[in-house]
Design an enzyme around this catalytic site. Structure first.
Site, PDB file in Angstrom:
ATOM      1  N   LYS A 217       0.868  -1.181   0.000  1.00 54.01           N
ATOM      2  CA  LYS A 217       0.000   0.000   0.000  1.00 54.01           C
ATOM      3  C   LYS A 217       0.903   1.229   0.000  1.00 54.01           C
ATOM      4  O   LYS A 217       1.608   1.485   0.969  1.00 54.01           O
ATOM      5  CB  LYS A 217      -0.917  -0.004   1.220  1.00 54.01           C
ATOM      6  CG  LYS A 217      -1.886   1.181   1.260  1.00 54.01           C
ATOM      7  CD  LYS A 217      -2.852   1.038   2.434  1.00 54.01           C
ATOM      8  CE  LYS A 217      -3.723   2.297   2.546  1.00 54.01           C
ATOM      9  NZ  LYS A 217      -3.643   2.914   3.865  1.00 54.01           N
ATOM     10  N   HIS A 236      -4.238   2.624  15.014  1.00 57.50           N
ATOM     11  CA  HIS A 236      -4.588   1.239  14.693  1.00 57.50           C
ATOM     12  C   HIS A 236      -3.399   0.336  14.993  1.00 57.50           C
ATOM     13  O   HIS A 236      -2.277   0.813  15.187  1.00 57.50           O
ATOM     14  CB  HIS A 236      -4.946   1.117  13.209  1.00 57.50           C
ATOM     15  CG  HIS A 236      -3.771   1.382  12.307  1.00 57.50           C
ATOM     16  ND1 HIS A 236      -3.310   2.659  12.034  1.00 57.50           N
ATOM     17  CD2 HIS A 236      -2.929   0.546  11.649  1.00 57.50           C
ATOM     18  CE1 HIS A 236      -2.248   2.587  11.249  1.00 57.50           C
ATOM     19  NE2 HIS A 236      -1.995   1.312  11.002  1.00 57.50           N
ATOM     20  N   ASP A 238      -1.608  -3.146  13.057  1.00 50.95           N
ATOM     21  CA  ASP A 238      -1.682  -3.865  11.786  1.00 50.95           C
ATOM     22  C   ASP A 238      -2.153  -5.300  12.025  1.00 50.95           C
ATOM     23  O   ASP A 238      -1.706  -5.950  12.970  1.00 50.95           O
ATOM     24  CB  ASP A 238      -0.305  -3.898  11.109  1.00 50.95           C
ATOM     25  CG  ASP A 238       0.132  -2.536  10.616  1.00 50.95           C
ATOM     26  OD1 ASP A 238      -0.689  -1.603  10.633  1.00 50.95           O
ATOM     27  OD2 ASP A 238       1.308  -2.395  10.207  1.00 50.95           O
ATOM     28  N   HIS A 292      -0.364   2.565  16.452  1.00 53.72           N
ATOM     29  CA  HIS A 292       0.358   3.643  15.780  1.00 53.72           C
ATOM     30  C   HIS A 292      -0.587   4.415  14.863  1.00 53.72           C
ATOM     31  O   HIS A 292      -1.711   3.993  14.600  1.00 53.72           O
ATOM     32  CB  HIS A 292       1.560   3.106  14.994  1.00 53.72           C
ATOM     33  CG  HIS A 292       1.222   2.042  13.991  1.00 53.72           C
ATOM     34  ND1 HIS A 292       0.918   0.746  14.333  1.00 53.72           N
ATOM     35  CD2 HIS A 292       1.152   2.078  12.639  1.00 53.72           C
ATOM     36  CE1 HIS A 292       0.678   0.029  13.256  1.00 53.72           C
ATOM     37  NE2 HIS A 292       0.804   0.820  12.204  1.00 53.72           N
TER      38      HIS A 292
END
Length: 366
Positions: A217, A236, A238, A292
């Site tokens: 991404k 969020h 990962d 993060h």
């Protein structure tokens, strides 16, 4: 639920329209805003906790002492932080430079050219050029556009949606993905040993060479007229096994460590590596998947290249490995497939309920 809003579909177009105030859909909740400061000033600050830098030069050294010291530093960073700058990682600077030039070249084109690669999230087509869709009732949006696609293994990639311009995009990205896949094997081997397992165990548990997917991404964060009110990517963790990130040396990554947001400094020729939820679950929380976010600024465009190493969605049950569990340390996570973990995390649904197709921005990372 996807909320329909009236702001322009691309953040880049909005940023270039001359606005002095950002639309309300991009303004963070009031309680969140006091923690959003000037990223350039915050990056300069000394003192306080710093994201660890791990030098991988000795990771496969024939000198046992050198090798074990290097591996222990990596394991310690995964336990204490769950994120680190990797230097001397073995991927040539010339190649990472080509990857960056290719991504910046794609985003440097007119929006009309990029739209030829637009994805259709509503139809479940998540690969391609896109912007965050609101997936909650408040219509909250993030200050970024992106390009998302699978880059490894080769037989699972769809070159028809890879950018044809710049001409080096496909070659550079493919070579980078192959080298990153080899680095993934090395890191997982060290983390396996840290759990008292054989070197290949964690890699096997996340799908091995055949099933572990690498999804890239490219995040494009335009200049923002009110950066103190917005976020490029909201807080969020990962969902991946591991995430590797390149960036254009513009600061923006922040980690929530010991109750405070810590700004990651820009380390030349490094790759940022996150431990994702998948490895946290398999290790029963011994390795951390750290919260993060990405912040934006009014002076410089920030670009980052995040590669998520994902297990197969349905074939593997994610749960703490038996060797990581004891009477004193019972399982901290219930058994779920990767797909069920994503649904649980994104939509707060039970495993029996249906869910919208997870979007690439749900992987996140900065």
């Amino acid at each position: 639920m996807v909320t329909t809003i009236t702001v322009p579909s691309r953040v880049e177009r909005l940023a270039g329209s001359g606005i002095e105030r950002i639309p309300k859909e991009y303004i963070r909740p009031e309680e969140e805003r006091p923690s959003i400061g000037d990223i350039f000033e915050e990056e300069k600050m000394g003192g306080g906790p710093q994201v660890p830098t791990v030098d991988l030069k000795g990771i496969n050294s024939e000198d046992l002492e050198v090798r074990e010291k290097c591996r222990e530093e990596l394991r310690k960073a995964a336990v204490d932080w769950g994120v680190m700058h990797l230097v001397n990682h073995g991927i040539p600077e010339e190649l990472t430079g080509r990857v960056k030039a290719a991504g910046e070249g794609f985003f440097g084109q007119p929006i009309e050219e990029k739209e030829k690669y637009a994805n259709d999230q509503a139809a479940g087509n998540v690969q391609g050029y896109g912007s965050k869709l609101a997936n909650n009732a408040s219509g909250q949006l993030e200050w970024e556009d992106y390009f998302f696609h699978c880059v490894f293994p080769e037989d699972k990639t769809d070159l028809s949606i890879w950018p044809k311009t710049p001409s080096d995009y496909i070659a550079a990205t493919r070579e980078y993905a192959e080298q990153l896949r080899a680095l993934t094997t090395t890191v997982l081997a060290v983390l396996s040993q840290g759990l008292g397992l054989e070197e290949g165990r964690l890699e096997k548990e996340v799908g091995g060479m055949e099933e572990l997917l690498l999804q890239m991404k490219i995040n494009y964060y335009p200049k923002c007229p009110e950066p103190e009110l917005a976020l490029g990517v909201e807080a969020h963790t990962d969902v991946s096994a591991l995430t590797f990130i390149l960036h254009n040396m513009v600061p923006g990554l922040q980690l929530f460590y010991e109750g405070k947001w810590v700004t990651a400094k820009c380390v030349p020729n490094s790759i940022i590596m996150h431990v994702g939820d998948t490895v946290e679950i398999l290790s029963n929380g011994k390795y951390k998947s750290i919260l993060h976010r990405g912040v934006v600024n009014r002076e410089k465009v920030r670009v980052s290249w995040a590669v998520f190493c994902e297990p197969p969605k349905e074939k593997i049950i994610l749960q703490p490995l038996p060797e990581t569990v004891s009477e004193a340390d019972p399982p901290r996570f219930p058994p779920r497939t990767f797909a069920q973990h994503i649904k649980h995390k994104l939509f707060r649904q039970t495993d029996q309920e249906g869910a919208d197709t997870p979007k690439p921005d749900d992987q996140q990372s900065n």
